[in-house]
Design an enzyme around this catalytic site. Structure first.
Site, PDB file in Angstrom:
ATOM      1  N   CYS A   1     -24.056   1.285 -15.334  1.00 36.61           N
ATOM      2  CA  CYS A   1     -23.103   2.157 -15.549  1.00 36.61           C
ATOM      3  C   CYS A   1     -21.591   1.549 -14.667  1.00 36.61           C
ATOM      4  O   CYS A   1     -20.626   1.443 -15.749  1.00 36.61           O
ATOM      5  CB  CYS A   1     -23.526   3.250 -14.547  1.00 36.61           C
ATOM      6  SG  CYS A   1     -22.861   4.879 -14.558  1.00 36.61           S
TER       7      CYS A   1
ATOM      8  N   HIS B   1     -29.047   4.144 -16.989  1.00 28.75           N
ATOM      9  CA  HIS B   1     -29.630   3.798 -15.770  1.00 28.75           C
ATOM     10  C   HIS B   1     -31.424   3.613 -16.065  1.00 28.75           C
ATOM     11  O   HIS B   1     -31.893   3.693 -16.126  1.00 28.75           O
ATOM     12  CB  HIS B   1     -29.809   4.683 -14.784  1.00 28.75           C
ATOM     13  CG  HIS B   1     -28.333   4.594 -13.932  1.00 28.75           C
ATOM     14  ND1 HIS B   1     -27.624   4.215 -12.497  1.00 28.75           N
ATOM     15  CD2 HIS B   1     -27.339   5.333 -14.309  1.00 28.75           C
ATOM     16  CE1 HIS B   1     -27.344   4.529 -12.759  1.00 28.75           C
ATOM     17  NE2 HIS B   1     -26.128   5.231 -13.380  1.00 28.75           N
TER      18      HIS B   1
ATOM     19  N   GLU C   1     -33.433   0.916 -14.603  1.00 22.42           N
ATOM     20  CA  GLU C   1     -34.095   0.962 -13.132  1.00 22.42           C
ATOM     21  C   GLU C   1     -34.259   2.674 -13.071  1.00 22.42           C
ATOM     22  O   GLU C   1     -34.956   2.104 -11.601  1.00 22.42           O
ATOM     23  CB  GLU C   1     -33.245   0.503 -12.181  1.00 22.42           C
ATOM     24  CG  GLU C   1     -31.787   1.321 -11.342  1.00 22.42           C
ATOM     25  CD  GLU C   1     -30.772   1.740 -12.185  1.00 22.42           C
ATOM     26  OE1 GLU C   1     -29.615   2.568 -11.790  1.00 22.42           O
ATOM     27  OE2 GLU C   1     -30.487   1.199 -13.074  1.00 22.42           O
TER      28      GLU C   1
END
Length: 379
Positions: free
Chosen positions: A145, A261, A263
């Site tokens: 990001c 993202h 994660e």
């Protein structure tokens, strides 16, 4: 008695017969993964240390922070996290660089003006990584990001206000439109075909976008250095149809960049838009494996085992920050957070006996008599 023994014997026989086929399948999969990732089997270490560049926060019990989701994401692939304070001295930055096997530029809300101390620190690490790779010393960088944008700002050396455009992509579970380069890329070359199809399926939306700004594909032509440096692996469209690059890989260095993202699906639950399906988690795990596996080829190591233990993020206690908004008002508030260099020494985590156990809320005690500017719960 015979009726019980025969089925067990048959089951054992079936397992024995199936074992060779399964072994061949796993061997083939391993071979394909190794070819896709460019792994030559000559690992330099089997427990890589991954540095995470901390970010500034102004209304929290510390000078900087790391979202715990990135720490867990690394751990899931067999790595260990090391915080790298962006305000560390040059000597300390370089010492940590020589001690870790890869670096993450995480997502967040930090300003990335060219003269921002955060960007200046990132540029030093980025420059050393380029020099190391040029010398045959494998050293990967991952940008998520804001980190995606930071890698491009560093490469183009232009202000993010010129490089990026506004997008309607906050809290937006979406798709990846994989390019022709994806099948031969490090990130998606080894992924299973069914997952490659699913990341592009608008009925599933298994990738998490969460950003105000994006990098349109035409800017790779406007700034030719970007087109020469990066391969576009995927693009995505925001809610109103604006297209931006969502995944990129450096052509020369093991630098990976996702505007989305990976994660979040396994480790962030505070934002309703985050997908938590098995497919979303499998994609996350695949990318973590690619990155950490590349870091296994790095020969960097701490000066001593004692120094290694001191470096690890485990020396800092995480906070369950989803309960309170203690940082700047943020669309990206992490569920759990590590804070560093508290203004009042180490943050009290309810474990030092300073106050009764049962509440670790920051409300009413972080600001030391000052009015909290915003103590709103994260969505």
């Amino acid at each position: 008695m015979v009726n019980k023994v025969v089925p067990l014997a048959l089951l054992a026989l079936l397992c024995i017969c199936a074992a060779p086929a399964t072994g061949r399948q796993l061997l083939d999969a391993d071979t394909l993964e190794a070819e896709a990732h460019g792994v030559d089997g000559k690992y330099k270490n089997d427990k890589p240390l991954i540095g995470i560049l901390t970010q500034a926060c102004h209304f929290c019990p510390g000078r900087s922070y790391v979202a715990a989701g990135f720490v867990k994401w690394i751990e899931a692939a067999g790595g260990r996290a090391v915080p790298i304070r962006f305000y560390a001295s040059d000597n300390e930055l370089h010492r940590l660089f020589k001690s870790v096997n890869g670096i993450i530029f995480p997502g967040g809300l930090t300003d990335i003006w060219l003269d921002n101390p955060y960007v200046i620190a990132a540029r030093k690490l980025w420059t050393w990584a380029r020099e190391a790779n040029d010398a045959g010393d494998v050293f990967p960088i991952w940008g998520t990001c804001l980190g995606f944008q930071l890698l491009h700002v560093l490469e183009a050396n232009v202000s993010f206000t010129e490089l990026l455009i506004r997008t309607d992509s906050v809290g937006h579970a979406s798709t990846l439109d994989l390019t022709e380069a994806a099948p031969s890329s490090a990130l998606f070359g080894g992924i299973s075909p069914h997952l490659a199809r699913k990341v592009a399926d608008p009925a599933l939306n298994i990738t998490m976008e969460n950003h105000y700004f994006g990098l349109p594909p035409e800017h790779y032509r406007r700034w030719g250095v970007l087109g020469e440096a990066f391969t576009v692996v995927s693009t995505t469209r925001d809610r109103v149809g604006v297209e931006y690059i969502s995944t990129a890989e450096h052509r020369r260095y093991p630098f990976f960049a996702t505007q989305w993202h990976p994660e979040k699906p396994p480790y962030e639950f505070g934002m309703k838009a985050i997908p938590h399906s098995l497919d979303a988690v499998l994609v996350s795990q695949h990318l973590a494996n690619v990155f950490v596996d590349t870091a296994r080829r790095s020969g960097h190591e701490p000066e001593s085992h004692e120094e290694e233990l001191v470096m690890l993020i485990y020396n800092t206690k995480p906070y369950f920050t989803l309960k309170d908004s203690v940082m700047d008002r943020s669309y990206d508030g992490p569920d759990m957070t590590y804070f560093f260099d508290s203004k009042d020494d180490a943050p009290d985590n309810g474990l030092r006996g300073a106050e009764p156990r049962g509440s670790t809320s920051f409300a009413g005690r972080v600001y030391r008599g000052q009015e909290a500017p915003h103590l709103t719960a994260w969505a």
